[in-house]
Write an enzyme that holds these catalytic residues in place. Structure first.
Site, short mmCIF file in Angstrom:
data_model
loop_
_atom_site.label_atom_id
_atom_site.label_comp_id
_atom_site.label_asym_id
_atom_site.label_seq_id
_atom_site.Cartn_x
_atom_site.Cartn_y
_atom_site.Cartn_z
N SER A 173 0.83 -1.20 0.00
CA SER A 173 0.00 0.00 0.00
C SER A 173 0.86 1.25 0.00
O SER A 173 2.06 1.21 0.31
CB SER A 173 -0.91 0.05 1.24
OG SER A 173 -1.63 -1.15 1.40
N ASN A 174 0.22 2.37 -0.31
CA ASN A 174 0.76 3.70 -0.04
C ASN A 174 -0.17 4.41 0.93
O ASN A 174 -1.39 4.23 0.85
CB ASN A 174 0.82 4.57 -1.31
CG ASN A 174 1.53 3.92 -2.46
OD1 ASN A 174 2.55 3.26 -2.28
ND2 ASN A 174 1.00 4.10 -3.66
#
Length: 792
Positions: free
Chosen positions: A216-217
């Site tokens: 994820s970011n």
């Protein structure tokens, strides 16, 4: 007299009927749907809230969940046979194994005793949510009937009602995703040397299964970084587009007690990523270790006895049984023994971690006895403030393998890398890992000496579970500028305030960062400095959205100049005995815009070229039988400047130049083999079929793109997305509460016949967002608003 008696009887009957009608239902929930099928569930208590959540989820994704019930109950072999890797909707991203080995694993970790212990650990509110969720799911199943279900499971005899304990089983499956579940085949392969089962052929399997990019970011901004001085959050989990890890949007409300919106995982009656009136949060997969291996010294006369200090211990057996369908349709019972030590079960990886006459390996999994995940998310999403949110995460340590980033309306940003981590201090790690196993630390594999009684996990009474690190000793950071994470360690959460000095099992510092991390920090700091070419120096919601979806290819920005120079005189190169002209490819490279936009031409060519180059960051050759190292970077990595290094290809090294040219030739041959025309726009190669239309999908994985997409070759000329940007949310705050734009890339329903199957993919393709209706007025004003009440 007769008339009076008749009248009296009628009155009694009516009174009884009135009493029955007046009785309150056990469960009652309002499900209000807004655009794109988002359910806003409102109820008076937890049981009814769970009821509405279970009913709504079943409406959209019942077949996916029913299929997963076979997995977590260890019944795939009985329905589909022991050798198949997957059934209709099973998520093979995480469980990349045969049905037999998957069933054996889940019959072990989800044994009745372990599941009942997990249920007993839940607080009353969570038990009520789970009980209601199961009842709501079952109510929809009863309403639809097996023949009224989607085609993927219509009429299937394996579709059945669920119980609250089934929800504990799936919660436990999520908890161990990044620990023992990655060792399914290795656990199944472990049998004492010389035994009949050990003599059977065991196919070599990957020991540490890759996560296929699961990550994820996330960016949380404080008041120093935003235009209006309030907090702001960007969250983008990179999750599978199919199967049980497919996220689902919901809004859950108990008036006066709880009001939270975002996404959940199937089977969880709470929000796992989302926002309330006062704060927003997201998660990223962390780098912390959640298990250790133990090297065991065995008795040469008995390979089921192992030494700890001066004492010899005998392994114990735990037998599991499964039912397996044979080729002729009959079903047989299969028994299997797992061998246990004081640390945990023994595992085997042929050629790497063998069970010999003198050595074996066992795994201790911190998440196997976690059982606090549901409670943690429940308390987080109901917290009155960001301080209460932090207290839930740090006190319970129930989030199994994710970082947490949050921002609030007061303009504060918070980072927490708080998960169950073995309590093994740095000096103990140094002492307890043998030289032969030290190289595995870079792979997050920590093999401790099981024969040394001093190499166990330390017990700290401040931790909620024996042998894990207490929450106040794990990385956390409050800021008023920013915190960010893109699946690197906690070290560079904020480039001006590094989190350093933790044991390696918790967080490693001083190591090269991924491109997504470097790009995220650079874009944040450029915006705050006002030198990103946009007005002002504080983020608006729109500017934060641009960071998420600009589709820049990070490593292309570092090497495009050198690559174009290498193409100045393209010529030909010989690869695999084939002479490959580079002219057309070089012309494409020189014209490429450096993005993975849907209309960009050249990205698949760069992607394959870069993948080969990245796999060989140091090129080795042997002229005159002398081995020489040829690093590809002109400016090597420096821990003193991790955001800006490494960079630039070494064009002054002929070996690097030649390898770069050969890599380009290899990329050309591979694309031809796949039937992919790199001169086409990327969106004509990577796309999704939605309601009979081809929808271009932007983003990519190779070269590090913030909007990450992992796609695989399908029919010639096409790439199909398996994993990537999923629920992308940007949340800010004004005087009235949250202002949230989000997109669920693959949409709410996995049922192709649903109006909400693929109805958000076109918006995502065009870089558009959906404003999330949060208040009662916003919900009721939605043009697609409809409501129903479910009860029983």
């Amino acid at each position: 007299m007769r008339s009076a008696t008749l009248f009296l009887g009628l009155a009694v009957a009516l009174a009884a009927g009135t009493s029955l009608l007046a009785k309150s239902p056990t469960y009652e929930a309002k499900i209000r749907r807004t655009s794109y099928g988002i359910p806003h569930i409102k109820a008076k208590d937890e049981a009814s809230l769970g009821y509405g959540a279970g009913y709504a989820y079943a409406e959209d994704n019942l077949c996916v969940f029913a299929d997963e019930m076979l997995t977590v109950n260890g019944k795939r072999s009985e329905v589909f046979g022991p050798d198949l890797v997957e059934g209709p909707d099973v998520d093979s991203i995480s469980i990349n194994s045969t049905n037999r080995n998957s069933d054996l694993y889940f019959r072990l970790v989800n044994s009745d005793a372990r599941v009942e212990a997990g249920w007993a650990r839940q607080p009353a509110e969570v038990k009520a949510l789970l009980t209601g969720y199961a009842a709501g799911f079952n109510r929809y199943l009863a309403d639809a009937g097996r023949e009224g279900l989607p085609a993927a499971c219509r009429g299937a005899d394996w579709v059945r009602p669920i119980t609250p304990l089934d929800l504990i089983r799936i919660a436990r499956r999520y908890e161990v995703d990044f620990s023992s579940m990655r060792f399914i085949d290795a656990l199944a392969a472990a049998q004492p040397p010389g035994s009949a089962k050990a003599a059977q052929t065991v196919a070599p399997v990957p020991f540490w299964r890759p996560s296929y990019g699961l990550g994820s970011n996330a960016v949380a901004l404080g008041k120093e970084a935003t235009a209006n001085g309030r907090g702001m959050l960007l969250g983008n989990p990179h999750y599978p587009w199919d199967g049980i890890l497919r996220l689902y949007q919901q809004h859950l409300t108990i008036p006066g007690k709880r009001d939270v919106m975002g996404v959940t995982l199937p089977g969880l009656p709470t929000i796992v990523i989302g926002f309330t009136r006062d704060f927003a949060w997201s998660h990223t997969v962390n780098t912390s270790t959640h298990f250790t291996l133990y090297a065991l010294e065995l008795d040469p006369k008995d390979p089921t006895r192992y030494r700890v200090g001066d004492t010899w211990h005998r392994m114990t057996k735990e037998r599991v049984e499964l039912r397996a369908r044979k080729a002729d349709g009959s079903v047989e019972t299969v028994a299997h023994d797992f061998w246990f030590t004081r640390y945990g079960p023994v595992l085997v990886q042929p050629g790497k971690f063998e069970w010999s006459a003198t050595r074996a390996y066992a795994i201790r999994d911190a998440n196997l006895t976690n059982n606090r995940m549901l409670q943690t998310w429940h308390e987080m999403s109901g917290a009155p403030s960001l301080e209460g949110f932090e207290k839930a995460v740090k006190g319970l340590i129930g989030l199994p393998w994710v970082n947490t980033l949050a921002a609030d309306r007061e303009g504060r940003a918070l980072y927490l890398d708080v998960t169950p981590v073995p309590n093994v201090a740095a000096d103990k790690q140094q002492r307890c890992i043998a030289e032969e196993h030290r190289k595995l630390v870079s792979e997050n594999l920590f093999v401790l000496d099981g024969s040394d009684p001093g190499c166990g996990w330390d017990v700290d009474p401040a931790a909620p579970q024996e042998g894990i690190v207490p929450g106040d000793r794990l990385p956390s950071l409050w800021r008023t500028d920013y915190v960010q994470n893109s699946n690197d360690s906690a070290w560079m959460t904020n480039a001006t305030s590094p989190l350093a000095g933790f044991p390696q099992m918790i967080s490693k510092d001083g190591e090269e960062l991924q491109g997504r991390t470097r790009m995220g920090i650079a874009q944040i700091e450029a915006r705050m400095a006002g030198n990103d070419g946009r007005p002002g120096n504080g983020f608006t919601l729109e500017q934060l959205q641009h960071v998420s979806f600009n589709n820049r290819v990070f490593y292309a920005s570092l090497v495009r100049g050198e690559l174009n120079a290498l193409c100045h005189e393209p010529g030909t190169v010989t690869v695999e005995g084939t002479e490959v002209p580079l002219g057309d490819a070089c012309a494409t490279f020189c014209a490429w815009d450096g993005t993975a936009n849907a209309d960009s031409v050249g990205y698949p060519l760069f992607g394959l070229w870069w993948d080969r180059l990245e796999d060989n960051k140091a090129i080795w050759s042997a002229p005159d039988r002398q081995v020489e190292n040829h690093p590809i970077w002109a400016v090597p990595f420096s821990a003193d400047d991790p955001v800006n290094t490494p960079r630039g290809l070494r064009r002054d090294d002929p070996a690097v130049v030649q390898f770069a040219r050969e890599s380009l030739g290899a990329a050309i041959l591979e694309l031809k083999k796949r039937g992919i025309d790199w001169k086409k726009p990327w969106g004509e190669i990577q796309y999704m079929d939605a309601k009979g239309k081809r929808v271009p999908v932007p983003g990519g994985a190779s070269g590090d793109v913030y909007n990450i997409m992992y796609s695989v070759p399908a029919e010639p000329g096409r790439m199909v997305v398996k994993l990537g940007s999923s629920y992308v949310q940007t949340v800010g705050f004004d005087d009235d509460g949250p202002v949230a734009d989000a997109i669920l890339t693959y949409s709410q329903s996995s049922n192709p016949d649903s109006p909400h199957h693929g109805d958000q993919i076109g918006l995502f393709s065009a870089g558009k967002w959906v404003r999330q209706p949060f208040t009662e007025a916003e919900i009721k004003a939605d043009p697609a608003y409809k409501t129903m009440t479910v009860s029983e």
